[in-house]
Design an enzyme around this catalytic site. Structure first.
Site, short mmCIF file in Angstrom:
data_model
loop_
_atom_site.label_atom_id
_atom_site.label_comp_id
_atom_site.label_asym_id
_atom_site.label_seq_id
_atom_site.Cartn_x
_atom_site.Cartn_y
_atom_site.Cartn_z
CB SER A 162 -1.01 0.04 1.34
OG SER A 162 -1.83 -1.06 1.23
CD GLU A 163 0.06 4.01 2.06
OE1 GLU A 163 -0.78 4.45 1.69
OE2 GLU A 163 0.26 2.99 3.03
CB THR A 164 7.44 1.96 -0.45
OG1 THR A 164 7.13 0.58 -0.77
CG2 THR A 164 8.85 1.95 0.01
#
Length: 294
Positions: free
Chosen positions: A45-47
């Site tokens: 979903s996020e880095t």
């Protein structure tokens, strides 16, 4: 160049639950295109990419990417990165307070880590309050979009609305947990928005809610836990719930339909009938660490 990275599960106290997060600890020297390519490679979903702070009094500067684009702010990356950075301090196990520089401003964080170095809990205060962006789309149109019946849209006094905290969301109340679970992932009518579905949690007490969040525009069909959407949800509660002055604790459960149960703690502070502050909190646990060669 070899760069350290760590993956964590966020908004959970156990591994393989919550929302996965990748944190690249050595972000210096990577341009935007390279960061975006790395985020696509992780495909979470996020880095997060950790950079030196612009002001020495802050702990770090963060850049946050979905597989599709950069975000000015996101909740589970803030919680997970705050826990990870606190674990790296020599006073591990003590509560730590520091600021993280993000696209929406300085995000003040308080972290308490586990003595064994496996994780901890963090909470942060939003540097800005959620914006009301207007009413949501027609309920009948939302029902068709989500594969639900028109009567499934709405709960209590709640109606569809739009709110934002940097990222923006179309917030859709649904009548029951069964309707929430039956909804099919979809893109919000406004292509900039995530689509945030919510309903009262019949198993909770007080202000307890079950939620789902869809964001195909961000490369995320469904998100297991969305701290930015929970932050925007504070605006929903101010609009539709009869909350008096004082501090209100709200429990948000997300990710059940995905087999990634996540628990988000939302706190609203209200004075003279107006929202004065919003805090988000939750746990994070380390899953893996390694070296990235880019």
């Amino acid at each position: 160049m070899a760069r350290r990275f760590v993956t964590l599960d966020v908004f959970t106290e156990r591994r393989l639950a919550g929302n996965p997060l990748a944190v690249v600890l050595d972000g210096e020297g990577l341009d935007t295109a390279a960061m975006q390519a790395v985020a696509r490679e992780f495909n979470l979903s996020e880095t997060v990419f950790v950079l030196p702070p612009r002001e020495a009094r802050h702990r770090a500067s963060l850049r946050i990417f979905t597989p599709a684009r950069e975000l000015p702010f996101a909740g589970h990356p803030t919680v997970g990165t705050a826990v990870l950075l606190a674990l790296q301090d020599p006073t591990r196990g003590d509560a730590r307070a520091f600021g993280l520089e993000e696209g929406i401003g300085i995000v003040p964080c308080v972290v308490e880590t586990l003595a064994d170095g496996t994780g901890g809990r963090a909470r942060f205060r939003l540097p800005l309050l959620p914006d009301y962006l207007g009413p949501g789309p027609d309920p009948a149109a939302l029902a068709r979009l989500l594969g639900l019946e028109p009567g499934d849209i709405g709960t209590g006094r709640h109606a569809p609305s739009r709110h934002g905290v940097g990222p923006t969301f179309t917030c859709v109340p649904v009548a029951s947990v069964a309707a929430l679970d039956a909804a099919r992932p979809a893109q919000a009518p406004d292509p900039a928005d995530g689509l945030y579905l919510y309903t009262p949690d019949p198993e909770g007490t007080g202000q307890s809610w079950r939620v789902r969040m869809f964001a195909p525009n961000l490369g995320v069909s469904e998100d297991p836990a969305t701290g930015s959407a929970a932050s925007a949800f504070a605006g929903v509660l101010m609009q539709f719930e009869a909350l008096g002055d004082g501090t209100h604790d709200v429990a948000i459960r997300q990710g059940e339909a995905m087999g990634r149960p996540s628990d988000i703690a939302l706190q609203l502070t209200i004075a003279a009938g107006a929202l004065q502050g919003v805090e988000i909190g939750g746990a994070a646990v380390i899953l893996s660490d390694g070296t990235l060669h880019v």
